[in-house]
Design an enzyme around this catalytic site. Structure first.
Site, short mmCIF file in Angstrom:
data_model
loop_
_atom_site.label_atom_id
_atom_site.label_comp_id
_atom_site.label_asym_id
_atom_site.label_seq_id
_atom_site.Cartn_x
_atom_site.Cartn_y
_atom_site.Cartn_z
N LYS A 1 0.84 -1.22 0.00
CA LYS A 1 0.00 0.00 0.00
C LYS A 1 0.87 1.26 0.00
O LYS A 1 0.60 2.20 -0.75
CB LYS A 1 -0.94 -0.02 1.21
N THR A 2 1.90 1.29 0.83
CA THR A 2 2.79 2.44 0.88
C THR A 2 3.52 2.62 -0.45
O THR A 2 3.66 3.74 -0.96
CB THR A 2 3.80 2.30 2.02
N ASP B 1 -0.83 6.26 6.69
CA ASP B 1 -0.87 4.83 6.94
C ASP B 1 -1.65 4.57 8.23
O ASP B 1 -1.72 5.44 9.11
CB ASP B 1 0.55 4.28 7.06
N THR C 1 -5.49 -1.68 7.32
CA THR C 1 -5.69 -3.14 7.33
C THR C 1 -7.08 -3.49 7.83
O THR C 1 -7.47 -4.66 7.80
CB THR C 1 -4.64 -3.80 8.25
N ARG D 1 6.53 -8.20 1.46
CA ARG D 1 7.39 -7.75 2.56
C ARG D 1 8.07 -8.94 3.23
O ARG D 1 9.27 -8.90 3.54
CB ARG D 1 6.57 -6.97 3.59
#
Length: 350
Positions: free
Chosen positions: A77-78, A122, A171, A230
């Site tokens: 997302k980032t 975030d 999330t 990640r």
């Protein structure tokens, strides 16, 4: 409405995994991030829709609409927010919901933006209520209400804000209030990655890190990566360390398995904490059902950590069921941990 403040926001490291990362790891993570949509592997539907959104905004010479990205942690997302900023040729300011403590700080952030800039928040579901109230007019009308003075002499003025774009990441979509969620013009869900996509991500990261990886090594690391880029990059870096110290010319399945065994990561990517949660439910609560609060107390872990970090993957691979009565371990989890699965366990799952 807010009171004025000249204090700047205090950025915080919010997750345990971030706190444990070294500076080298964080720098590597930035290096491994895709820089454009061509380098960004996976999430094809989201990329296609975003491409249309950005192209239309550029054609109209307007700022893009506010965007909400949601899905499990570690899916990009980032990275997507940073790519959007580069594609639009604008600046991006990054912060997180827990880091914005005072309304004055947030007002300072908003007034320092320029037309077209992107503000990325975030964990936006963790904004406190007072900050969220400021966002409503800021997102909708690009206005900021400020209170000057106190008591009977207090007065309100309204400032015009630049036409910025807010990109929120979460999330927990359900944790956002309806008024906030409805002010986003575009909402996209990021899904877990396919195994082939994870392999491509590891292959790309291997080239950037100058680490020779054979196909068998790619397959082994990918199978333990929890369908999450990640995690894949984190495991690759640790396998690289092992290969370097043991002086292996390249990473194959044997080298990868030895490195992952040292990390206590099994064939499905389960780590000690995952197995502890499953074993606790089986051994202390007969496989469930059991509430999340009880599980958290039994394994000495925070509820949020279990819900956000461990539970999504355990549910994804079919090891855990979430029922109205609580969490239940499935037959597949018993088999993976090589535990006996009785008729009583079967009846509880019915």
């Amino acid at each position: 409405m807010i009171t004025t403040s000249n204090e700047q926001i205090n950025q915080k490291e919010t997750s345990a995994s971030d706190k444990s990362e070294t500076t080298e790891d964080r720098n590597l993570d930035a290096t491994l991030r895709p820089q454009n949509f061509q380098e960004y592997i996976g999430q094809e539907k989201v990329k296609k829709n975003l491409g249309i959104l950005l192209e239309a905004a550029r054609a109209r010479k307007e700022s893009i609409e506010h965007i909400l990205l949601y899905g499990p942690a570690g899916l990009g997302k980032t990275t997507l927010a940073q790519i959007i900023a580069k594609e639009m040729g604008v600046n991006i300011k990054t912060t997180s919901g827990p880091a914005i403590e005072r309304v004055g700080d947030f007002g300072s952030i908003l007034t320092n933006l320029q037309d077209g800039d992107i503000l990325f928040i975030d964990e936006i579901h963790r904004l406190n209520k007072s900050i969220e109230e400021i966002l409503y007019p800021a997102m909708e009308d690009f206005k900021l209400d400020i209170i000057i003075g106190k008591g009977p002499s207090a007065r309100t003025i309204q400032l015009d804000l630049p036409h910025f774009t807010l990109i929120g990441a979460t999330t927990k979509l359900g944790a956002l209030s309806n008024p906030l969620r409805n002010r986003f013009g575009a909402t996209y869900r990021l899904e877990f990655y396919q195994n082939d996509e994870i392999k491509e991500i590891i292959k790309r990261s291997g080239r950037i890190l100058n680490v020779p990886i054979e196909d068998s090594g790619l397959e082994k690391i990918a199978s333990c990566s929890r369908f999450t880029p990640r995690v894949a990059n984190r495991l690759l870096k640790r396998v690289r360390d092992f290969s370097q110290i043991k002086k292996h010319a390249s990473i194959d399945s044997v080298v990868a398995k030895k490195a992952l065994d040292m990390l206590d990561v099994d064939s499905l990517g389960l780590e000690p904490a995952d197995r502890q949660i499953i074993r606790t439910i089986i051994e202390k609560f007969s496989g469930g059902p059991v509430g999340i609060t009880t599980i958290a107390a039994a394994v000495s872990e925070e509820i949020k950590t279990i819900e956000d970090v461990y539970e999504p993957y355990l549910i994804q691979i079919g090891f855990l069921d979430r029922t109205p009565r609580g969490r239940m371990v499935t037959k597949e989890a018993y088999r993976h941990l090589e535990l006996d699965y009785s008729d009583d366990d079967k009846n509880r799952l019915l």
